[in-house]
Design a protein around this motif. Structure first.
Motif, short mmCIF file in Angstrom:
data_model
loop_
_atom_site.label_atom_id
_atom_site.label_comp_id
_atom_site.label_asym_id
_atom_site.label_seq_id
_atom_site.Cartn_x
_atom_site.Cartn_y
_atom_site.Cartn_z
N VAL A 1 -2.46 0.24 -12.36
CA VAL A 1 -1.12 0.70 -12.01
C VAL A 1 -1.25 1.54 -10.75
O VAL A 1 -2.06 2.48 -10.71
N TYR A 2 -0.48 1.23 -9.75
CA TYR A 2 -0.54 1.93 -8.47
C TYR A 2 0.64 2.89 -8.37
O TYR A 2 1.80 2.50 -8.59
N TYR A 3 0.32 4.13 -8.01
CA TYR A 3 1.31 5.19 -7.94
C TYR A 3 1.43 5.72 -6.52
O TYR A 3 0.44 5.89 -5.81
N CYS A 4 2.65 6.01 -6.14
CA CYS A 4 2.94 6.63 -4.85
C CYS A 4 3.03 8.14 -5.06
O CYS A 4 3.58 8.62 -6.06
N ASN A 5 2.50 8.88 -4.10
CA ASN A 5 2.54 10.34 -4.16
C ASN A 5 3.00 10.90 -2.83
O ASN A 5 2.63 10.37 -1.76
N ALA A 6 3.76 11.97 -2.89
CA ALA A 6 4.21 12.66 -1.67
C ALA A 6 4.14 14.16 -1.90
O ALA A 6 4.55 14.65 -2.96
N PRO B 1 9.07 28.70 2.03
CA PRO B 1 9.18 27.28 1.64
C PRO B 1 8.62 27.04 0.25
O PRO B 1 7.67 27.69 -0.18
N ILE B 2 9.22 26.09 -0.45
CA ILE B 2 8.82 25.76 -1.81
C ILE B 2 8.01 24.47 -1.77
O ILE B 2 8.51 23.43 -1.36
N PRO B 3 6.73 24.51 -2.15
CA PRO B 3 5.93 23.29 -2.11
C PRO B 3 6.35 22.32 -3.21
O PRO B 3 6.86 22.73 -4.25
N PHE B 4 6.16 21.04 -2.96
CA PHE B 4 6.41 20.03 -3.98
C PHE B 4 5.31 18.98 -3.95
O PHE B 4 4.63 18.80 -2.95
N ASP B 5 5.17 18.32 -5.07
CA ASP B 5 4.19 17.25 -5.24
C ASP B 5 4.84 16.22 -6.17
O ASP B 5 4.96 16.47 -7.37
N SER B 6 5.30 15.12 -5.62
CA SER B 6 6.09 14.16 -6.39
C SER B 6 5.34 12.84 -6.59
O SER B 6 4.54 12.44 -5.75
#
Length: 125
Positions: free
Chosen positions: A93-98, A109-114
């Motif tokens: 299963v391939y997942y995209c991350n940003a 600034p508020i960091p994010f990891d999606s």
């Protein structure tokens, strides 16, 4: 940030697939590094490839170097993974991350990891 992957499927060994990851985010979100990860049954999730915000720098797992190519089109908020010469061991299963930051905060600034929901890639021998 919402990420939606597409392009997975069943392919024979030696074939090709192109994965896409479409990002949707508010105007205050700044996406920095994006990447593709994969997870095979019974194995840990691993980094496949990553790309910087301007596309100027990329990184690949040794197992996919020379076969996979990562790219992004910031105007379309989309990242791609071109996979050639696929092998059965690429099945996962391939997942995209940003990752990046949200500048809507008043002082910092508020960091994010999606993460996306994943797309199945199956390579038959």
């Amino acid at each position: 940030v919402q990420l939606v992957e597409s392009g997975g499927g069943l392919v024979q060994a030696g074939g090709s697939l192109r994965l896409s990851c479409a990002a949707t985010a508010g105007s205050t979100f700044k996406i920095n590094i994006m990447g593709w990860y994969r997870q095979a049954p019974g194995k840990q999730r691993e980094l496949v490839a990553a790309i910087t915000s301007d596309g100027g720098s990329t990184n690949y797992a040794d197992s996919v170097k020379g076969r996979f190519s990562i790219s992004r089109d910031n105007a379309k908020s989309t990242m791609y993974l071109q996979m050639n010469s696929l092998k059965p061991e690429d099945t996962a299963v391939y997942y995209c991350n940003a990752e990046g930051r949200d500048d809507s905060g008043s002082s910092f600034p508020i960091p994010f990891d999606s993460w996306g929901q994943g797309t199945q890639v199956t390579v038959s021998s």
